[in-house]
Design a protein around this motif. Structure first.
Motif, PDB file in Angstrom:
ATOM      1  N   ASP A 350       0.839  -1.201   0.000  1.00 53.04           N
ATOM      2  CA  ASP A 350       0.000   0.000   0.000  1.00 53.04           C
ATOM      3  C   ASP A 350       0.875   1.253   0.000  1.00 53.04           C
ATOM      4  O   ASP A 350       0.558   2.253  -0.643  1.00 53.04           O
ATOM      5  CB  ASP A 350      -0.898   0.037   1.248  1.00 53.04           C
ATOM      6  N   PHE A 351       1.965   1.167   0.747  1.00 50.19           N
ATOM      7  CA  PHE A 351       2.850   2.315   0.944  1.00 50.19           C
ATOM      8  C   PHE A 351       4.288   1.804   0.842  1.00 50.19           C
ATOM      9  O   PHE A 351       4.730   0.986   1.647  1.00 50.19           O
ATOM     10  CB  PHE A 351       2.597   2.937   2.318  1.00 50.19           C
ATOM     11  N   SER A 352       4.986   2.253  -0.198  1.00 52.66           N
ATOM     12  CA  SER A 352       6.369   1.808  -0.388  1.00 52.66           C
ATOM     13  C   SER A 352       7.305   3.003  -0.288  1.00 52.66           C
ATOM     14  O   SER A 352       6.958   4.115  -0.704  1.00 52.66           O
ATOM     15  CB  SER A 352       6.539   1.111  -1.739  1.00 52.66           C
ATOM     16  N   VAL A 353       8.477   2.765   0.257  1.00 51.78           N
ATOM     17  CA  VAL A 353       9.476   3.817   0.442  1.00 51.78           C
ATOM     18  C   VAL A 353      10.752   3.399  -0.266  1.00 51.78           C
ATOM     19  O   VAL A 353      11.244   2.276  -0.086  1.00 51.78           O
ATOM     20  CB  VAL A 353       9.757   4.063   1.938  1.00 51.78           C
ATOM     21  N   ILE A 354      11.278   4.314  -1.092  1.00 50.68           N
ATOM     22  CA  ILE A 354      12.552   4.080  -1.769  1.00 50.68           C
ATOM     23  C   ILE A 354      13.469   5.250  -1.439  1.00 50.68           C
ATOM     24  O   ILE A 354      13.149   6.401  -1.737  1.00 50.68           O
ATOM     25  CB  ILE A 354      12.374   3.967  -3.295  1.00 50.68           C
ATOM     26  N   VAL A 355      14.586   4.962  -0.804  1.00 52.91           N
ATOM     27  CA  VAL A 355      15.609   5.977  -0.511  1.00 52.91           C
ATOM     28  C   VAL A 355      16.714   5.819  -1.542  1.00 52.91           C
ATOM     29  O   VAL A 355      17.291   4.735  -1.677  1.00 52.91           O
ATOM     30  CB  VAL A 355      16.169   5.816   0.916  1.00 52.91           C
ATOM     31  N   TYR A 356      16.998   6.895  -2.262  1.00 53.45           N
ATOM     32  CA  TYR A 356      17.977   6.829  -3.361  1.00 53.45           C
ATOM     33  C   TYR A 356      19.131   7.768  -3.051  1.00 53.45           C
ATOM     34  O   TYR A 356      18.939   8.969  -2.896  1.00 53.45           O
ATOM     35  CB  TYR A 356      17.318   7.222  -4.687  1.00 53.45           C
ATOM     36  N   ASN A 357      20.335   7.218  -3.000  1.00 54.67           N
ATOM     37  CA  ASN A 357      21.486   7.977  -2.513  1.00 54.67           C
ATOM     38  C   ASN A 357      22.412   8.507  -3.600  1.00 54.67           C
ATOM     39  O   ASN A 357      23.476   9.006  -3.291  1.00 54.67           O
ATOM     40  CB  ASN A 357      22.325   7.102  -1.568  1.00 54.67           C
ATOM     41  N   PHE A 358      22.018   8.425  -4.874  1.00 57.26           N
ATOM     42  CA  PHE A 358      22.979   8.732  -5.931  1.00 57.26           C
ATOM     43  C   PHE A 358      23.512  10.156  -5.855  1.00 57.26           C
ATOM     44  O   PHE A 358      24.714  10.387  -6.015  1.00 57.26           O
ATOM     45  CB  PHE A 358      22.359   8.497  -7.309  1.00 57.26           C
ATOM     46  N   LEU A 359      22.650  11.154  -5.653  1.00 57.29           N
ATOM     47  CA  LEU A 359      23.124  12.537  -5.677  1.00 57.29           C
ATOM     48  C   LEU A 359      24.057  12.831  -4.517  1.00 57.29           C
ATOM     49  O   LEU A 359      24.978  13.640  -4.639  1.00 57.29           O
ATOM     50  CB  LEU A 359      21.936  13.506  -5.662  1.00 57.29           C
ATOM     51  N   ASP A 360      23.830  12.179  -3.388  1.00 59.70           N
ATOM     52  CA  ASP A 360      24.748  12.317  -2.261  1.00 59.70           C
ATOM     53  C   ASP A 360      26.119  11.760  -2.635  1.00 59.70           C
ATOM     54  O   ASP A 360      27.160  12.373  -2.378  1.00 59.70           O
ATOM     55  CB  ASP A 360      24.188  11.575  -1.039  1.00 59.70           C
ATOM     56  N   ILE A 361      26.122  10.602  -3.278  1.00 62.10           N
ATOM     57  CA  ILE A 361      27.387   9.996  -3.731  1.00 62.10           C
ATOM     58  C   ILE A 361      28.066  10.909  -4.745  1.00 62.10           C
ATOM     59  O   ILE A 361      29.283  11.114  -4.700  1.00 62.10           O
ATOM     60  CB  ILE A 361      27.113   8.600  -4.339  1.00 62.10           C
ATOM     61  N   LEU A 362      27.281  11.482  -5.653  1.00 64.04           N
ATOM     62  CA  LEU A 362      27.837  12.364  -6.670  1.00 64.04           C
ATOM     63  C   LEU A 362      28.449  13.613  -6.043  1.00 64.04           C
ATOM     64  O   LEU A 362      29.515  14.066  -6.453  1.00 64.04           O
ATOM     65  CB  LEU A 362      26.753  12.761  -7.672  1.00 64.04           C
ATOM     66  N   SER A 363      27.797  14.174  -5.027  1.00 68.92           N
ATOM     67  CA  SER A 363      28.331  15.356  -4.349  1.00 68.92           C
ATOM     68  C   SER A 363      29.686  15.052  -3.729  1.00 68.92           C
ATOM     69  O   SER A 363      30.632  15.831  -3.829  1.00 68.92           O
ATOM     70  CB  SER A 363      27.356  15.835  -3.265  1.00 68.92           C
ATOM     71  N   HIS A 364      29.773  13.900  -3.056  1.00 73.08           N
ATOM     72  CA  HIS A 364      31.054  13.530  -2.436  1.00 73.08           C
ATOM     73  C   HIS A 364      32.102  13.208  -3.488  1.00 73.08           C
ATOM     74  O   HIS A 364      33.279  13.544  -3.329  1.00 73.08           O
ATOM     75  CB  HIS A 364      30.847  12.350  -1.488  1.00 73.08           C
ATOM     76  N   ALA A 365      31.676  12.560  -4.576  1.00 68.94           N
ATOM     77  CA  ALA A 365      32.624  12.243  -5.651  1.00 68.94           C
ATOM     78  C   ALA A 365      33.169  13.520  -6.266  1.00 68.94           C
ATOM     79  O   ALA A 365      34.332  13.607  -6.643  1.00 68.94           O
ATOM     80  CB  ALA A 365      31.943  11.386  -6.713  1.00 68.94           C
ATOM     81  N   ARG A 366      32.318  14.547  -6.338  1.00 68.15           N
ATOM     82  CA  ARG A 366      32.769  15.815  -6.902  1.00 68.15           C
ATOM     83  C   ARG A 366      33.882  16.419  -6.057  1.00 68.15           C
ATOM     84  O   ARG A 366      34.802  17.039  -6.560  1.00 68.15           O
ATOM     85  CB  ARG A 366      31.593  16.793  -6.979  1.00 68.15           C
ATOM     86  N   THR A 367      33.786  16.244  -4.745  1.00 71.67           N
ATOM     87  CA  THR A 367      34.818  16.758  -3.858  1.00 71.67           C
ATOM     88  C   THR A 367      36.131  16.013  -4.058  1.00 71.67           C
ATOM     89  O   THR A 367      37.209  16.595  -4.028  1.00 71.67           O
ATOM     90  CB  THR A 367      34.366  16.613  -2.390  1.00 71.67           C
ATOM     91  N   GLU A 368      36.029  14.709  -4.314  1.00 73.67           N
ATOM     92  CA  GLU A 368      37.216  13.862  -4.281  1.00 73.67           C
ATOM     93  C   GLU A 368      37.779  13.538  -5.666  1.00 73.67           C
ATOM     94  O   GLU A 368      38.916  13.089  -5.775  1.00 73.67           O
ATOM     95  CB  GLU A 368      36.850  12.544  -3.565  1.00 73.67           C
ATOM     96  N   THR A 369      37.021  13.765  -6.736  1.00 72.32           N
ATOM     97  CA  THR A 369      37.444  13.328  -8.057  1.00 72.32           C
ATOM     98  C   THR A 369      37.517  14.514  -9.013  1.00 72.32           C
ATOM     99  O   THR A 369      36.526  15.213  -9.211  1.00 72.32           O
ATOM    100  CB  THR A 369      36.449  12.279  -8.613  1.00 72.32           C
ATOM    101  N   GLU A 370      38.668  14.710  -9.609  1.00 77.60           N
ATOM    102  CA  GLU A 370      38.895  15.879 -10.443  1.00 77.60           C
ATOM    103  C   GLU A 370      37.964  15.908 -11.659  1.00 77.60           C
ATOM    104  O   GLU A 370      37.430  16.961 -12.021  1.00 77.60           O
ATOM    105  CB  GLU A 370      40.359  15.904 -10.909  1.00 77.60           C
ATOM    106  N   ILE A 371      37.749  14.760 -12.281  1.00 75.44           N
ATOM    107  CA  ILE A 371      36.930  14.754 -13.497  1.00 75.44           C
ATOM    108  C   ILE A 371      35.475  15.101 -13.181  1.00 75.44           C
ATOM    109  O   ILE A 371      34.794  15.772 -13.954  1.00 75.44           O
ATOM    110  CB  ILE A 371      37.032  13.389 -14.230  1.00 75.44           C
ATOM    111  N   ILE A 372      34.983  14.661 -12.008  1.00 75.27           N
ATOM    112  CA  ILE A 372      33.620  15.009 -11.617  1.00 75.27           C
ATOM    113  C   ILE A 372      33.534  16.499 -11.306  1.00 75.27           C
ATOM    114  O   ILE A 372      32.533  17.158 -11.596  1.00 75.27           O
ATOM    115  CB  ILE A 372      33.158  14.171 -10.403  1.00 75.27           C
ATOM    116  N   ARG A 373      34.584  17.067 -10.753  1.00 72.96           N
ATOM    117  CA  ARG A 373      34.622  18.523 -10.536  1.00 72.96           C
ATOM    118  C   ARG A 373      34.436  19.262 -11.858  1.00 72.96           C
ATOM    119  O   ARG A 373      33.706  20.246 -11.936  1.00 72.96           O
ATOM    120  CB  ARG A 373      35.962  18.932  -9.918  1.00 72.96           C
ATOM    121  N   GLU A 374      35.130  18.793 -12.874  1.00 82.30           N
ATOM    122  CA  GLU A 374      35.051  19.455 -14.173  1.00 82.30           C
ATOM    123  C   GLU A 374      33.660  19.311 -14.788  1.00 82.30           C
ATOM    124  O   GLU A 374      33.164  20.222 -15.441  1.00 82.30           O
ATOM    125  CB  GLU A 374      36.103  18.875 -15.115  1.00 82.30           C
TER     126      GLU A 374
END
Length: 518
Positions: A350-374
């Motif tokens: 009746d009620f389903s919950v989906i937690v999706y973490n991709f944008l959080d991962i992308l934000s951290h990857a941007r901090t740590e990975t030069e190509i994602i920064r670009e």
């Protein structure tokens, strides 16, 4: 703006001389020919900004000429002109990706409008959009002083984001800079608004108190689930309103937007606090007191969001909800594919919950990975990457499947992010939390004028690791640095997307209700 080079192909080209003189008088360089064979040769040897092509020509028709032109110059816009109003001719022309379709007899202004639309559209849109924003600039700035409620500030934020998106492709760098300055000004005024009202929101519910993380389920989500046979809550970590705007058009064929509004994230605007508050329906201090084994403070080792499903089931029970529920947290790419394979359990709930973490991962990857920064050098680039990811993601597939099964979908987040660029110094001991946008600990040394300070955490319904713990929150685009190695720290984190502090981007969280088509 004029000076564009145009090729006009028509077997009765002599009869069109008045039209051609008209276009030349407007500054266009117009060349002509009267058959498809010559047109192909001219396209091979010259670059044209636009081609006007007659559909009904002897020898080689316009529809036969068109694919050969497209093979040579695939990006050159072609306007098809015909005497025929037959639908199958139109369908073939449109299917061949023409830029426009005109029916004879055409008048000069009709041709001119089509040329402007296909050759000068970006420039004309930029000029008009820039003029419109300049006209509204003063009204937006005046609205800062008139804003009295969270709803008022949400309207301002929405308006600023709309202009940010409208001006994304503008060639006028100065107007984008003006908008950036105005958004900074708005965030500074919004910070004053939060500093004045936040503790009242937390401790005294009244008409001006916004829906917040810990009241979101009771105020918005449970009533929506009660109204619908099947409801899916999609919580995308770090999801901002501008990112919603970047993907909403992709959902048009599957959903209608029933609700598009904002709720207010609690402080800190960090997953550990805000998301746990959503699922528990409680402020962090209450979670710590009622379920001490399920709450970890910043200075304690271990995962801080391990018990979200437990929190939600408790809140459902407390509120007398007996939904058949599923809960899925998708952190790695393979988790999305696995959920697609097991989608029947979501269909049955009746009620389903989906937690999706991709944008959080992308934000951290941007901090740590030069190509994602670009790839995400600014907000516009981050929106573009968000859209590209979503369009090819398992999440998009899941949403289409839910639409086909008649699910109402609620899309929201626990907090947003902001791109930081202004370092603010703070001193703390080794027990101090590591987040760049808020700090909690004892014996913190800082300039109180530069941040929002909560000396008594219980007043903000926040737990404290010891009796002298303090919370401090960064404003606008600030981020905290320690004096030791500060230059290296600043270089590493400047212009990265962070969360935890006070800004419209972090605290004004989109709340979207989608109804399935049909």
């Amino acid at each position: 703006m004029n000076g564009a080079k145009i090729l006009w192909v028509d077997d009765e080209i002599e009869l069109l001389k008045p039209h051609i003189f008209f276009l030349k008088g407007k500054g266009y360089d117009v060349e002509t020919c009267n058959n498809g064979y010559d047109a192909i040769e001219m396209v091979q040897s010259h670059l044209f900004d636009l081609i006007i092509l007659d559909e009904m020509m002897p020898g080689m028709t316009g529809l036969e000429t068109l694919p050969k032109i497209k093979e040579i110059r695939p990006t050159t816009p072609v306007i098809m002109v015909t005497k025929s109003e037959e639908e199958n001719i139109m369908d073939k022309a449109v299917g061949s990706k023409i830029a426009d379709y005109l029916i004879k007899p055409v008048n000069p202004n009709q041709v001119l409008l089509s040329i402007k639309k296909n050759v000068h559209q970006q420039q004309l849109v930029t000029e008009q959009t820039t003029a419109d924003y300049r006209a509204e600039f003063g009204r937006i700035s005046t609205s800062f002083a008139d804003a009295r409620t969270f709803a008022d500030w949400s309207a301002i934020y929405k308006k600023l984001v709309n202009w940010e998106i409208e001006l994304t492709d503008s060639n006028d760098d100065s107007i984008r800079e003006i908008l950036a300055y105005q958004k900074d000004e708005a965030n500074n005024e919004y910070a004053k608004f939060v500093r004045k009202n936040y503790l009242d929101w937390i401790n005294r519910k009244d008409a001006d108190t916004p829906v917040m993380s810990h009241t979101l389920m009771r105020s918005n989500i449970f009533p929506e689930a009660d109204r619908n046979r099947k409801t899916t809550l999609l919580l995308i970590d770090n999801f901002r309103y501008d990112q919603w705007r970047s993907i909403n058009a992709l959902l048009h064929n599957w959903f209608d937007i029933a609700t598009e509004e904002f709720y207010c994230s609690i402080l800190p605007t960090a997953t550990q606090y805000a998301r746990n508050a959503i699922f528990a329906g409680l402020m962090p201090l209450a979670i710590d007191k009622l379920m001490p084994n399920l709450w970890l403070n910043d200075n304690e080792e271990g995962g801080k969001n391990q018990y979200e499903e437990d929190f939600l089931r408790r809140q459902l029970q407390t509120n007398g909800k007996s939904y058949r529920m599923t809960f899925d947290k998708l952190i790695r790419p393979e988790a999305g594919r696995k959920l697609i394979d097991n989608i029947s359990k979501v269909y049955d709930a009746d009620f389903s919950v989906i937690v999706y973490n991709f944008l959080d991962i992308l934000s951290h990857a941007r901090t740590e990975t030069e190509i994602i920064r670009e790839l995400t050098e600014d907000e516009a680039a981050f929106r573009s990457l968000t859209r590209s990811w979503f369009e090819h993601s398992d999440l998009f597939t899941i949403l289409k499947m839910l639409s086909e099964r008649g699910h109402t979908v609620i899309i929201t987040s626990d907090h947003g992010t902001i791109r930081v660029d202004n370092p603010v110094k703070i001193i703390g001991d080794r027990e101090t939390s590591t987040n760049l946008r808020y700090k909690t600990g004892r014996n913190l040394n800082y300039n109180a004028k530069e941040m929002f300070v909560i000396n008594k955490p219980q007043e903000a319904q926040l737990p404290q690791s010891n009796i002298t713990s303090t919370y401090v929150f960064a404003y606008n685009r600030d981020f905290f640095v320690y004096p030791n190695n500060s230059n290296q720290f600043v270089r590493y984190y400047k212009n990265t997307f962070q969360h935890g502090g006070i800004s419209m981007e972090e605290m004004m969280v989109p709340y979207i209700v989608l109804k399935p088509k049909g």
